[in-house]
Design a protein around this motif. Structure first.
Motif, PDB file in Angstrom:
ATOM      1  N   UNK A  13       0.855  -1.188   0.000  1.00  0.00           N
ATOM      2  CA  UNK A  13       0.000   0.000   0.000  1.00  0.00           C
ATOM      3  C   UNK A  13       0.883   1.228   0.000  1.00  0.00           C
ATOM      4  N   UNK A  14       0.568   2.158  -0.874  1.00  0.00           N
ATOM      5  CA  UNK A  14       1.324   3.397  -1.005  1.00  0.00           C
ATOM      6  C   UNK A  14       0.401   4.556  -0.634  1.00  0.00           C
ATOM      7  N   UNK A  15       0.930   5.429   0.202  1.00  0.00           N
ATOM      8  CA  UNK A  15       0.180   6.621   0.589  1.00  0.00           C
ATOM      9  C   UNK A  15       1.117   7.818   0.450  1.00  0.00           C
ATOM     10  N   UNK A  16       0.593   8.936   0.007  1.00  0.00           N
ATOM     11  CA  UNK A  16       1.407  10.139  -0.177  1.00  0.00           C
ATOM     12  C   UNK A  16       0.669  11.341   0.386  1.00  0.00           C
ATOM     13  N   UNK A  17       1.450  12.266   0.940  1.00  0.00           N
ATOM     14  CA  UNK A  17       0.899  13.493   1.489  1.00  0.00           C
ATOM     15  C   UNK A  17       1.660  14.675   0.927  1.00  0.00           C
ATOM     16  N   UNK A  27       6.589  16.673   0.062  1.00  0.00           N
ATOM     17  CA  UNK A  27       5.989  15.411  -0.366  1.00  0.00           C
ATOM     18  C   UNK A  27       6.522  14.308   0.529  1.00  0.00           C
ATOM     19  N   UNK A  28       5.621  13.557   1.143  1.00  0.00           N
ATOM     20  CA  UNK A  28       5.982  12.394   1.948  1.00  0.00           C
ATOM     21  C   UNK A  28       5.296  11.190   1.318  1.00  0.00           C
ATOM     22  N   UNK A  44      16.304   2.034  -3.493  1.00  0.00           N
ATOM     23  CA  UNK A  44      16.926   2.631  -4.680  1.00  0.00           C
ATOM     24  C   UNK A  44      15.857   3.101  -5.663  1.00  0.00           C
ATOM     25  N   UNK A  45      14.791   2.318  -5.800  1.00  0.00           N
ATOM     26  CA  UNK A  45      13.718   2.676  -6.722  1.00  0.00           C
ATOM     27  C   UNK A  45      13.005   3.949  -6.323  1.00  0.00           C
ATOM     28  N   UNK A  46      12.664   4.058  -5.026  1.00  0.00           N
ATOM     29  CA  UNK A  46      11.984   5.272  -4.584  1.00  0.00           C
ATOM     30  C   UNK A  46      12.875   6.498  -4.737  1.00  0.00           C
ATOM     31  N   UNK A  47      14.140   6.371  -4.390  1.00  0.00           N
ATOM     32  CA  UNK A  47      15.034   7.515  -4.562  1.00  0.00           C
ATOM     33  C   UNK A  47      15.110   7.918  -6.028  1.00  0.00           C
ATOM     34  N   UNK A  48      15.275   6.939  -6.914  1.00  0.00           N
ATOM     35  CA  UNK A  48      15.371   7.243  -8.350  1.00  0.00           C
ATOM     36  C   UNK A  48      14.074   7.863  -8.871  1.00  0.00           C
TER      37      UNK A  48
END
Length: 81
Positions: A13-17, A27-28, A44-48
């Motif tokens: 599950x992905x949540x963003x604020x 952005x979190x 590594x994927x999220x950073x990229x």
């Protein structure tokens, strides 16, 4: 909230604020349910991806895969505690 791979062993599950901070926006992003073994790939994927977001906002194209390939070994060396 976004559910990735629903109903499978890979479900996360992905949540963003987005939060206004003066003239800027924070952005979190949080992803829950990640397996521990390949965790370095996700880091590594999220950073990229987030670096690509910054590039896109400045009008540049994606370099996601090349950047992920560069970052993954460093994340793997960090290990999971």
């Amino acid at each position: 909230m976004l559910t990735m791979e629903p109903g499978t062993d890979e479900q996360t599950e992905i949540e963003a604020w987005l939060t206004e901070e003066g003239r800027k926006t924070r952005l979190v992003v949080e992803e829950r349910g990640l397996p521990l073994a390949p965790l370095h790939h996700y880091g590594a994927g999220w950073q990229a991806h987030l670096e690509d977001l910054g590039r896109s906002l400045r009008g540049y194209g994606s370099i996601w895969h090349d950047r992920w390939t560069e970052l993954a070994p460093g994340y793997e060396q960090l290990g999971v505690q």
